[in-house]
Design an enzyme around this catalytic site. Sequence first.
Site, mmCIF file in Angstrom:
data_model
loop_
_atom_site.group_PDB
_atom_site.id
_atom_site.type_symbol
_atom_site.label_atom_id
_atom_site.label_comp_id
_atom_site.label_asym_id
_atom_site.label_seq_id
_atom_site.Cartn_x
_atom_site.Cartn_y
_atom_site.Cartn_z
ATOM 1 N N GLU A 257 0.880 -1.182 0.000
ATOM 2 C CA GLU A 257 0.000 0.000 0.000
ATOM 3 C C GLU A 257 0.904 1.215 0.000
ATOM 4 O O GLU A 257 1.476 1.560 1.033
ATOM 5 C CB GLU A 257 -0.888 0.007 1.253
ATOM 6 C CG GLU A 257 -1.766 -1.213 1.441
ATOM 7 C CD GLU A 257 -2.862 -1.310 0.406
ATOM 8 O OE1 GLU A 257 -3.134 -0.318 -0.287
ATOM 9 O OE2 GLU A 257 -3.433 -2.405 0.284
ATOM 10 N N CYS A 291 -2.280 8.963 2.916
ATOM 11 C CA CYS A 291 -1.939 8.630 1.529
ATOM 12 C C CYS A 291 -3.024 9.057 0.544
ATOM 13 O O CYS A 291 -2.751 9.260 -0.627
ATOM 14 C CB CYS A 291 -1.693 7.142 1.411
ATOM 15 S SG CYS A 291 -3.006 6.203 2.161
HETATM 16 P P1 NDP Z 1 8.263 4.962 4.818
HETATM 17 O O1 NDP Z 1 8.199 4.185 3.567
HETATM 18 O O2 NDP Z 1 9.402 5.870 5.031
HETATM 19 O O3 NDP Z 1 8.230 4.006 6.099
HETATM 20 C C1 NDP Z 1 7.249 3.022 6.274
HETATM 21 C C2 NDP Z 1 7.812 1.873 7.094
HETATM 22 O O4 NDP Z 1 8.853 1.232 6.345
HETATM 23 C C3 NDP Z 1 8.433 2.294 8.412
HETATM 24 O O5 NDP Z 1 8.178 1.292 9.379
HETATM 25 C C4 NDP Z 1 9.909 2.348 8.066
HETATM 26 O O6 NDP Z 1 10.752 2.198 9.195
HETATM 27 C C5 NDP Z 1 10.024 1.144 7.139
HETATM 28 N N1 NDP Z 1 11.186 1.164 6.252
HETATM 29 C C6 NDP Z 1 11.893 2.226 5.797
HETATM 30 N N2 NDP Z 1 12.893 1.822 4.993
HETATM 31 C C7 NDP Z 1 12.832 0.459 4.927
HETATM 32 C C8 NDP Z 1 13.601 -0.547 4.267
HETATM 33 N N3 NDP Z 1 14.634 -0.235 3.493
HETATM 34 N N4 NDP Z 1 13.253 -1.830 4.432
HETATM 35 C C9 NDP Z 1 12.187 -2.167 5.195
HETATM 36 N N5 NDP Z 1 11.437 -1.262 5.869
HETATM 37 C C10 NDP Z 1 11.734 0.031 5.722
HETATM 38 O O7 NDP Z 1 6.878 5.761 4.881
HETATM 39 P P2 NDP Z 1 6.351 6.812 5.967
HETATM 40 O O8 NDP Z 1 6.291 6.191 7.305
HETATM 41 O O9 NDP Z 1 7.111 8.068 5.846
HETATM 42 O O10 NDP Z 1 4.839 6.990 5.466
HETATM 43 C C11 NDP Z 1 4.526 7.850 4.445
HETATM 44 C C12 NDP Z 1 4.287 7.135 3.129
HETATM 45 O O11 NDP Z 1 3.367 6.074 3.316
HETATM 46 C C13 NDP Z 1 3.643 8.040 2.102
HETATM 47 O O12 NDP Z 1 4.241 7.846 0.845
HETATM 48 C C14 NDP Z 1 2.202 7.560 2.066
HETATM 49 O O13 NDP Z 1 1.540 7.801 0.870
HETATM 50 C C15 NDP Z 1 2.359 6.113 2.323
HETATM 51 N N6 NDP Z 1 1.109 5.572 2.848
HETATM 52 C C16 NDP Z 1 0.346 4.779 2.038
HETATM 53 C C17 NDP Z 1 -0.879 4.311 2.473
HETATM 54 C C18 NDP Z 1 -1.713 3.426 1.624
HETATM 55 O O14 NDP Z 1 -2.632 2.811 2.166
HETATM 56 N N7 NDP Z 1 -1.483 3.290 0.341
HETATM 57 C C19 NDP Z 1 -1.407 4.681 3.801
HETATM 58 C C20 NDP Z 1 -0.511 5.465 4.566
HETATM 59 C C21 NDP Z 1 0.703 5.908 4.097
HETATM 60 P P3 NDP Z 1 11.313 3.469 10.036
HETATM 61 O O15 NDP Z 1 10.410 4.616 9.723
HETATM 62 O O16 NDP Z 1 11.207 3.021 11.435
HETATM 63 O O17 NDP Z 1 12.712 3.679 9.582
#
Ligand code: NDP
Length: 483
Positions: A257, A291
Site C-alpha cells: 500500500e 496517503c
Molecule cells: P516509509 O516508507 O518511510 O516508512 C514506512 C515503514 O517502512 C516504516 O516502518 C519504516 O521504518 C520502514 N522502512 C523504511 N525503509 C525500509 C527498508 N529499506 N526496508 C524495510 N522497511 C523500511 O513511509 P512513511 O512512514 O514516511 O509513510 C509515508 C508514506 O506512506 C507516504 O508515501 C504515504 O503515501 C504512504 N502511505 C500509504 C498508504 C496506503 O494505504 N497506500 C497509507 C498510509 C501511508 P522506520 O520509519 O522506522 O525507519
Amino acid sequence: MERSKAMKLNFDPALFIGGEWIATPDRIAVRDKYTGEVFGHAGRASRDLVERAVAVAERTFKTRSLHPYERYEILSAAARLLRERKDEVLRTMVAESGFTANDCLNDFNRCIQTLTVSAEEAKRITGELVPIQGAPGQDERRLAFTLRMPVGVVCAITPFNSPLNTVAHKVAPALAAGNTVVLKPASYTPFSAILLCRIMMDAGLPAGFLNLVFGSGSDVGQWLLEDQRILYYTFTGSTEVGRVIQQYAGLRRTQLELGNISATIVCADASLEAAADKCVGASFRKAGQVCTSVQRILVDAKVIERFADLLAQRTAKLKVGDPREADTFVGPMIDEKEAERAESWVSAAAGAGAKIMLGGKRNGALFAPTILRNVRPDMKVVCEEIFAPVISLIPFEDYDRAIEIANATPFGLSVGVFTNDVTRALGTIRRLQMGTIHINDTSSSRVDLMPYGGVKDSGFGKEGPRYAIHDMTEERLVTLNVI
Ligand code: NDP
C-alpha cells in the site's frame, strides 16, 4: 498544554517475542510530536533478536494452529478490550503521532471495526467447488474443490501515519487467516503497536503468534527482508521503500500500500458547499499526512472562483496548534524537518508563479493549511506527494480533461468526483486508473471493510479484512475420483 499527560505514559524499552517482553540495551527515543519532549523509549532490536522473532513465528506456525472459531473469539475479545482501554490508547496516539484528539478518535473507532470484521471473516474462509465436469471426458462423479490455507510467517511493516488502525489492518487479517506475524512499526510511533500487542495477548492470543520488533527500516527492516523464513510481506509506506521490499521479496508474496498524489474532481453541477466541506476535512486532517489526502482539487473553470471562496472561508476557520485541545483541527507534522520540506516546496511554487491563497506559513512542526492556485504541472506541490496540509486548485474546461489530469501521475490509489450527473460519472469510471473511485466523496473516503489498495505505483494487493485474508492465504486444489 497538558504536557504532564504525555509524561505519564510508561513503556519499557522492550520487544515482544514468543510471549515475553525482552528488554534491549539499545533504545529509540520517542518524542511527543507537539511538545518535542522525549516521553518514552522503545527497544531497538539487534540482528539476533530479529532472527529470534522470526524463528519463534516460524516454530509457532509449524507446531500450533488456532481453530477459526478461536481466532474469531480472540479478535472479538481484542475489539472489546480496545474499547475499554480508550483513554490510554488515545493519549498514546496523540503524543506519539501529534494527530489531534479527533483524528485519533477516528482511527481508534475504525480500529475497533477492523478487529471486529477480521474476527467475523475468520469464520468465513472458504474455497469453491470447481465444475470439473465441464471438461470433455471427465467422469461426472469426479469432484474438484479448493481450500484456502495460511501462508506461514507474515511480516508487517507499517508507517507513522496510522499507528493503530493500519497496524490492525495488517495483524488482524494475518491472524484471522491462521498465520503468525512479525510486526515492525514505524520508529516515530511504536507505542500504539505495543498497546495493540498487549490487547491481543490479554484477549487470549497464545505466545508466538504475534511478535513485535522495533528499529529503523534501514537495519531492522532490511534484516526482515533478508530472512527467507518470512513468506509474505504486508507493507504500507512510501513507494520508494515499497520498491525495495518487492526487490528483496523475489518470488515471495507481498501486499504493498504505497503513495499517491490524490485528486478530487469538482464538476460545475456538484453541490459545491458539500464538496467544500468534505474537501477541507480530507485535505487537512492529520495535517495532510494521509496517503489519500486531497492534494489536487480539479475544479470546473465555470465554478472555480466560487468553490475557492467556499474552501478558503472554511479553511481560514481551522485552528492549528496543540493536538490535545478539542477544537484543534491541524496538529504538528510528524517532524519539523517534514514541515520545512513542505514549506520549501510551497516557497518554490510561489517563486515560480503560484499564488498562495491561504496559509503557507510554518511555526516549528506546525504548518498552516495552505491553498495554492496558478500551479503548473512541473511544480513539486502537484507532481510529487507532498504529505502535508497543502492543496492546489486546478481549473479544467471539460470533464475529459479532468480525467486526464487526475490520471497524469505515476500513482493510482484513489480519486473523488463530485457531480450530480450520475450518467457521466458512471459512464467514465473505467477511464480513471485508480484502485478506488468515490462519487460525491473525496479521494480520502474509506470504510474499513472495503477492499482498499492501489494500482500503478500505488502498489497492489488489498487491505480490508476479507480481501487481506484472501491475499494472505494460498489456494490448494483438491480433486477426488470415484474408482
Ligand atoms: P516509509 O516508507 O518511510 O516508512 C514506512 C515503514 O517502512 C516504516 O516502518 C519504516 O521504518 C520502514 N522502512 C523504511 N525503509 C525500509 C527498508 N529499506 N526496508 C524495510 N522497511 C523500511 O513511509 P512513511 O512512514 O514516511 O509513510 C509515508 C508514506 O506512506 C507516504 O508515501 C504515504 O503515501 C504512504 N502511505 C500509504 C498508504 C496506503 O494505504 N497506500 C497509507 C498510509 C501511508 P522506520 O520509519 O522506522 O525507519
